[in-house]
Each structure stands twice: as structure tokens, then as C-alpha cells.
Enzyme design. Sequence first.
Site, mmCIF file in Angstrom:
data_model
loop_
_atom_site.group_PDB
_atom_site.id
_atom_site.type_symbol
_atom_site.label_atom_id
_atom_site.label_comp_id
_atom_site.label_asym_id
_atom_site.label_seq_id
_atom_site.Cartn_x
_atom_site.Cartn_y
_atom_site.Cartn_z
ATOM 1 N N GLU A 1 104.331 -41.689 -27.736
ATOM 2 C CA GLU A 1 103.148 -42.015 -26.917
ATOM 3 C C GLU A 1 102.096 -40.913 -27.033
ATOM 4 O O GLU A 1 100.902 -41.175 -27.207
ATOM 5 C CB GLU A 1 103.557 -42.194 -25.447
ATOM 6 N N SER B 1 112.215 -41.497 -22.143
ATOM 7 C CA SER B 1 111.688 -40.453 -21.259
ATOM 8 C C SER B 1 111.775 -40.874 -19.790
ATOM 9 O O SER B 1 112.182 -40.106 -18.924
ATOM 10 C CB SER B 1 110.244 -40.175 -21.670
ATOM 11 N N ASN B 2 111.417 -42.120 -19.488
ATOM 12 C CA ASN B 2 111.424 -42.517 -18.070
ATOM 13 C C ASN B 2 112.838 -42.624 -17.531
ATOM 14 O O ASN B 2 113.084 -42.346 -16.360
ATOM 15 C CB ASN B 2 110.575 -43.780 -17.844
ATOM 16 N N SER C 1 112.989 -49.689 -20.013
ATOM 17 C CA SER C 1 113.283 -50.472 -21.232
ATOM 18 C C SER C 1 114.669 -51.098 -21.189
ATOM 19 O O SER C 1 115.194 -51.507 -22.220
ATOM 20 C CB SER C 1 113.219 -49.588 -22.470
#
Length: 277
Positions: free
Chosen positions: A122, A215-216, A258
Site C-alpha cells: 500500500e 498488517s491489520n 481479509s
Amino acid sequence: MLIQLAESYGFCFGVKRAIKIAEENKNSATYGPLIHNANEIERLKRDFNVALSENLDNFKVGDTAVIRTHGIPKEELALLNKRNINVIDATCPYVTKPQQICEEMSAQGYDIVIFGDDKHPEIKGVKSYATGKVYVVNSPAEIDALTLRERVAVVAQTTRRIEDYQSIVSKLMMSHKEVRVFNTICNATFDNQDAVHKLAREADVMIVIGGKNSSNTKQLYSIALDACPHSYHIESQEDLQPQWFEGKNFCGISAGASTPDWIIQAVIERINHLSQP
Ligand code: SF4
């Protein structure tokens, strides 16, 4: 064993949108992983013949390239278009936003500071839209090493914690006359983070499901661990260890943006099975 899902978890708007776009474009290929979840990528390949290509040169004239949720660098997008590849953009609109801000603020003569991970796709994409000076920082301390001009614009990686972003902004404000701050952190991330924090304070054991490179999901796991020392980050039910549930009565579950529902359901079934006396 009581098993409870966080009030908000799993697929966010951007991921749902990208998967729908991929499903509508059978026999295509995504450039880079569409989302950070290997199991879902496999399902798209199996059920929709949507392949994954990591190499730009694999795309030939007439091929369809689906751009992943996290976006790609501007030069690569231009190259795909130049080669007459049919480009379908599944970049999340919340990622397109900081790309546009970088482009616009650079054009207006601002130096750009991006709070995020330099190696994350990103951020590689967002950074590529700046036409002037651009820096990526991961902590307030890193700002000291930068030679910034007076006018600075700052954006954050969509998955960052707002408190951490505030400390970056405060540091910039101390040394610069003009700091333009754009809140590019995504609400889906806030909702899942608040919910995991609330649940982890009550749970005996917390399971956070999502890709190891997501990452999240890593952020959710770190928040869970702060409140519940028996927190575990897994990718699927196969990672569950029976001893995690010994002597525990309340298992909380959260999942990254995701993580598809079918994986979450499989994890719940396996925990139910493991916690049978
Ligand atoms: S977490 Fe937010 S920014 Fe990332 S894909 Fe989902 S909606 Fe988009």
C-alpha cells in the site's frame, strides 16, 4: 466453552468489493495478491480461474489484470495501460484517497510524510504518487533525520492506530509552520480494533484469524495481546493447539479485514471440537 465473536470483525468494505470484482472477471489474473489471505486467493483460482501473477511481464496484450486492494505503484499502472492490458482496478477507494492526496499536495509544493511501513505494498503505491520530496516514517523519532521544508503534508497507512498517527503529527507540528494533516486511517480498522479490545478484556483466550502478512490482522493481535495474555494469531483452524483451551471458559474470536467467513466458521467448529471434555 463459551465462544464469542467480536462485534465487528473480518471482511471490510474494500475486500468485499475487490473479491466481487475478481469474481466478475473470470479467467483474469491479479497483479500481486488481491488481498492478504492465501486461502481466499486459492478459492478464487479454483472457482473463478482468477490466477495470481507477481510479475508484470507475464501480462500480454488482451490479458485482464485485476489491481489488488492495496493498489500498485503509479509507474506499473502506466506500464500495464501502455501494453494494452485490460486493467480492472480493485484498489480500495480508501487507498486511492492517500494516493490522490500525495499527488495533489506534491503538485502544490508540499513535502510529503507518510506514516507507515515502507515495505508494505500500500505504501509503495501511495509513495509513487508523490512527484516531489516524499518520506516514509514508522515512528516520531525517524522525523528528526528528515530534511523537510516548511510546508509539509502528512498521510497515514490505512491500518495504523490513530494514537500513533497523532504522535507523528505532534512531532511535525513542533518544528514546522505549516502541516496539512489528512486522516487516511480507515474506519473498518477502527471498528474491528475497538471490538477486539472490548472482547479481549473479558476473554480467557483470544483467537485472531488472518494472514501472517496482513498488517491489520497483526494490529488486531497486538491489541488483543495487550488485554489478554492468552492471545494467538492463526491463519486457519489447522494452527489451533488443544493446550490453548485447557482450563479456559471463554474464547473470544476476531478476524482481520481479509479473512473470509468460511475460514472463521471452520475455526469455530474446530475450537468447539477441541474444547469438548
Ligand atoms: S481495511 Fe479499509 S482501507 Fe483496507 S481494504 Fe478494507 S476498507 Fe479498504
